[in-house]
Design a protein around this motif. Structure first.
Motif, PDB file in Angstrom:
ATOM      1  N   TRP A  85     -11.764 -17.855  57.192  1.00  0.00           N
ATOM      2  CA  TRP A  85     -12.233 -18.374  55.910  1.00  0.00           C
ATOM      3  C   TRP A  85     -11.274 -19.464  55.476  1.00  0.00           C
TER       4      TRP A  85
ATOM      5  N   THR B  30     -10.528 -16.478  47.737  1.00  0.00           N
ATOM      6  CA  THR B  30     -11.310 -15.691  48.688  1.00  0.00           C
ATOM      7  C   THR B  30     -11.543 -14.281  48.141  1.00  0.00           C
ATOM      8  N   LYS B  31     -10.478 -13.742  47.556  1.00  0.00           N
ATOM      9  CA  LYS B  31     -10.630 -12.383  47.038  1.00  0.00           C
ATOM     10  C   LYS B  31     -11.601 -12.362  45.843  1.00  0.00           C
TER      11      LYS B  31
ATOM     12  N   ASP C  25      -7.618  -5.086  52.369  1.00  0.00           N
ATOM     13  CA  ASP C  25      -7.944  -6.503  52.535  1.00  0.00           C
ATOM     14  C   ASP C  25      -7.023  -7.171  53.565  1.00  0.00           C
TER      15      ASP C  25
ATOM     16  N   GLN D 139      -4.540 -11.622  55.411  1.00  0.00           N
ATOM     17  CA  GLN D 139      -5.677 -11.320  54.537  1.00  0.00           C
ATOM     18  C   GLN D 139      -6.997 -11.550  55.276  1.00  0.00           C
TER      19      GLN D 139
ATOM     20  N   SER E 248     -11.597 -11.219  54.963  1.00  0.00           N
ATOM     21  CA  SER E 248     -12.777 -10.967  54.155  1.00  0.00           C
ATOM     22  C   SER E 248     -13.933 -10.837  55.129  1.00  0.00           C
ATOM     23  N   GLN E 249     -14.746  -9.820  54.991  1.00  0.00           N
ATOM     24  CA  GLN E 249     -15.811  -9.534  55.965  1.00  0.00           C
ATOM     25  C   GLN E 249     -15.223  -9.474  57.384  1.00  0.00           C
TER      26      GLN E 249
ATOM     27  N   GLU F  86     -15.209 -12.788  46.828  1.00  0.00           N
ATOM     28  CA  GLU F  86     -15.574 -11.830  47.862  1.00  0.00           C
ATOM     29  C   GLU F  86     -17.086 -11.610  47.946  1.00  0.00           C
ATOM     30  N   LYS F  87     -17.694 -11.411  46.788  1.00  0.00           N
ATOM     31  CA  LYS F  87     -19.123 -11.082  46.790  1.00  0.00           C
ATOM     32  C   LYS F  87     -19.958 -12.259  47.260  1.00  0.00           C
TER      33      LYS F  87
END
Ligand SMILES: [Zn+2]
Length: 761
Positions: A160, A104-105, A51, A70, A72-73, A108-109
């Motif tokens: 993000w 954010t973690k 991550d 960090q 995400s995507q 995530e989905k």
């Protein structure tokens, strides 16, 4: 973040800020895995090493530093980091700090879903289409700013932020940086702020009373009020040149026979001591740069010397008695010519320092008084004119900088002002020469030009042109390298600043400016009048631009004008045609602030309305004046420099003139046309007694272009006033053509006589 408030191991912040922790010396191994284990244990979130991006791993003097961010995507999460400092030898942890986004973690989905729903992918994020859409939103946002709404450059980062995919855009403006965040999911601005560039600490600002425009209206003598304004960019330190700053030049010779502006720039020329004003100026600047400095503050006595202007008194102002402060040499020079053994020699001569300022109250107490006789000593003692000139110069340079005059060195060096040249033959004057703007003394009925910003701005217009267009510029239209283009453009620079300062607001005398005229190209016979066509055409363009684009138009058109000046730099034979061609070319290039071709039509239309076209087969309207010696031109007999000289003490001289008007393709002169012969109201008229001047002007009408107008001029040999050193009078009849609907002439030529020359008697 207040680190001192943290426990030695770790601490929680509120959920909105995510997870923050600090790990001190030896508490954990110095690895990202160890940190994540800690974080996961504390947050119940399952952070993985994948991550995070490792974005820095470097040896500092006292530790090894690693930084992870960090994501995400594959998109970084705003304000997250794991930073680890470790011992370079033992790898022992020195310090670690974590700023993580749990939200954010955890989400995530849902972020992945949002991301794919919005059809984003790393490639799509870099797509031109998205970039243009966001640029458009940013441009609208920046345009709302009051004082800095120009986009000079733009860069962005996607990240993000609290579960939203945000593009953080940094826009550099003229005076600062806009930070604007746009949500890519919502397609809207979510945050913005603006920060001015840090002001350089070399300068200080004080307040003083000044005239925003001028002290008195030339045409009516009406007095205007002064007000408190800021004097900006005053230097914090000044070179201290001692009693005689330029003494190093005492024995250096700058003889006329070694003067050569081109050779002075070459190595071989320098070997043979060729020099120019610019080369001499560089020598002086080098010498001055080696002086020690002193603080320019109230305690030492502040002088008005700054980024854009230095204020000096003319070296010869020493001759004024009863100046109530010591006249010390300044480190700024003007060039004086001396005749030594029948040879001309130039010398850099120090100006004199102005009146020192001891406090802001002291400065605010400098109030302008319009003395009936413009007594120079009283003016010097009051110190007001110094303030006004400093203000005028600084306003111009600051405004032009804001509008794109950002050329290294050219836009940042000061102009040096010299006040109160006592030379009586120079009275009622202000002029520009070699980086200096010069003021004289004034007759009682004239305005004090040191209190007249448009005059200051016109003279500095010559200076700005010299800097941008170069000292090697040649004018094709006029002899002597000094043309109507120069005068017209200096008027235009002044107009730009007036507009910048007033945003079109009215003020007394505004419509008397020479730039407001109807004069056409090819219809004059001296550069003072020719300049009206240049300035007038530029003014027409700017009026249309402002009507269409408002204040932004002023900035854009100024940007265009400055670029055309750059592109004509050191042109060996600049003409009206080549000037306007370069304007069109600059327009075609576009710029950071201008669209390609934005002003093409406006320029073309304005030129047509001034009897001008770039087309090769264009036939302008014409005004042909003939007399017994042929055609009157700018270099013929009866022109300004070659007046018809006639001797005698009495009697009357007579000249028969024929005026032939043609309307050409331009149809600029319209029939029936009015021809007025003006004897009195032109500049410097009045020395010769013309027949018919009691009923001034004499008016004729011309019905068609087939009609030749015959005019007989009669003048008395007996001068009304002697205005020439040789005892004669020189004066002109001003032949002006008016269209029916115009208050100002479209064509004008001057017919000069010089009468009763003493030595003929
Ligand atoms: Zn001028």
């Amino acid at each position: 973040m207040k680190k001192t408030a943290f426990l030695a191991s770790l601490a929680f912040m509120s959920a909105a800020f995510g997870y923050e922790a600090q790990v001190t010396k030896g508490a954990l191994p110095a690895t990202v895995q160890a940190m994540l284990e800690k974080a996961n244990a504390e947050t119940q979130v399952n952070f993985k090493e994948s991550d995070f991006y490792l974005i820095e791993d470097r040896a500092l003097a006292t530790s090894r530093f690693q930084m992870y961010v960090q994501h995400s995507q594959q998109i970084p999460v705003a304000a997250t980091a794991i930073r680890i400092w470790s011992d370079k030898v033992s790898n022992e942890l020195i310090l670690a700090e974590m700023h993580l986004s749990e939200a954010t973690k955890k989400g995530e989905k849902s972020l992945a879903l949002k991301y794919s729903k919005a059809k984003f992918s790393p490639g799509a994020l870099k797509s031109k289409k998205l970039s243009q859409a966001i640029s458009h939103i940013i441009a609208q946002e920046v345009a709302k700013h009051d004082t800095d709404n120009r986009i000079i450059s733009m860069k962005f980062t996607d990240q993000w932020v609290n579960g939203d995919l945000v593009r953080a855009v940094e826009v550099r403006g003229r005076r600062g940086v806009h930070h604007i965040s746009v949500s890519l999911l919502k397609n809207a601005v979510v945050e913005k702020n603006y920060m001015e560039f840090p002001q350089s600490e070399q300068f200080q600002t004080v307040r003083a009373n000044v005239f925003p425009i001028y002290e008195e209206v030339e045409s009516t003598g009406e007095k205007l009020p002064y007000e408190v304004k800021e004097l900006k960019f005053i230097s914090v330190n000044l070179p201290d040149g001692g009693e005689n700053p330029l003494s190093v030049f005492n024995d250096v010779k700058f003889p006329e026979n070694r003067y050569h502006p081109v050779l002075a720039e070459t190595e071989v020329g320098q070997q043979y001591d060729f020099w120019s004003e610019a080369a001499l100026r560089r020598k002086v600047e080098t010498a001055v740069s080696q002086f020690p400095t002193r603080a320019n503050d109230f305690a030492n006595g502040m002088l008005l010397q700054g980024k854009y202007a230095t204020i000096n008194l003319h070296p010869a102002a020493k001759e004024f008695k009863e100046v109530n402060f010591p006249l010390k040499a300044s480190t700024n020079h003007l060039i004086s010519w001396f005749n030594v053994d029948e040879e001309w020699e130039a010398k850099p001569v120090s100006g004199l320092q102005g009146k020192v300022i001891t406090s802001e109250d002291d400065l605010l107490s400098r109030l302008p008084e319009r003395l009936p006789d413009h007594d120079p000593v009283a003016y010097i003692n009051s110190g007001f004119d110094e303030v006004q000139v400093y203000y005028g110069v600084t306003v111009l340079m600051d405004a032009l900088a804001e509008m794109g005059f950002e050329d290294a060195e050219l836009s940042t060096k000061p102009f040096h002002a010299f006040l109160y040249d006592p030379d009586l033959s120079m009275k009622d004057n202000a002029y520009y020469y070699d980086n200096t703007i010069n003021f004289t003394t004034y007759n009682s009925h004239q305005a004090n030009l040191a209190r007249d910003n448009p005059t200051i701005w016109h003279e500095l217009g010559h200076g700005v042109m010299e800097r941008i267009m170069g000292t090697h510029l040649g004018y094709a239209d006029s002899k002597g390298g000094y043309g109507g283009l120069s005068e017209g453009m200096a008027d235009f620079v002044a107009k730009i600043i007036v507009e910048h300062q007033t945003s079109g607001a009215d003020f007394p005398g505004k419509n008397d400016f020479r730039i407001i005229n109807n004069t056409g190209f090819y219809l004059t016979n001296e550069f003072h009048d020719e300049g009206e066509a240049y300035g007038g055409a530029m003014n027409d363009m700017l009026d249309v631009v402002i009507a269409k684009y408002g204040r932004e138009g002023l900035y854009d058109f100024t940007d265009l004008t400055l670029e055309a000046m750059r592109l004509t730099r050191n042109h060996p034979a600049l003409s009206a045609k080549s000037w306007y061609e370069h304007m069109l070319y600059a327009d075609e290039l576009g710029s950071e602030v201008r669209e390609v071709g934005q002003f093409k039509d406006i320029i073309a239309n304005a030129l047509v309305k001034r009897n001008f076209s770039l087309a090769a087969d264009f036939k302008p309207s014409s005004m042909k004046v003939t007399f017994e010696k042929g055609e009157l031109t700018n270099a013929s007999d009866a022109s300004r420099d070659r007046p018809l000289v006639e001797c005698g003490v009495d009697g009357v001289v007579t000249h028969d003139l024929k005026i032939d008007l043609k309307s050409g393709d331009a149809k600029f002169i319209k029939f029936p046309a009015i021809v007025k012969v003006e004897f009195k109201k032109g500049a410097l008229q009045g020395a010769i007694k013309w027949e018919g001047e009691e009923t001034n002007p004499t008016i004729y009408s011309v019905n068609s272009e087939d009609e030749i107008l015959n005019i007989q001029l009669k003048a008395s040999m007996d001068c009304e006033t002697v205005n020439q050193p040789d005892g004669s009078c020189k004066d002109y009849a001003y032949l002006q053509v008016f269209n029916h609907d115009n208050l100002k002439p479209v064509a004008k030529k001057r017919f000069y006589l010089k009468l009763n020359k003493a030595e003929c008697i």
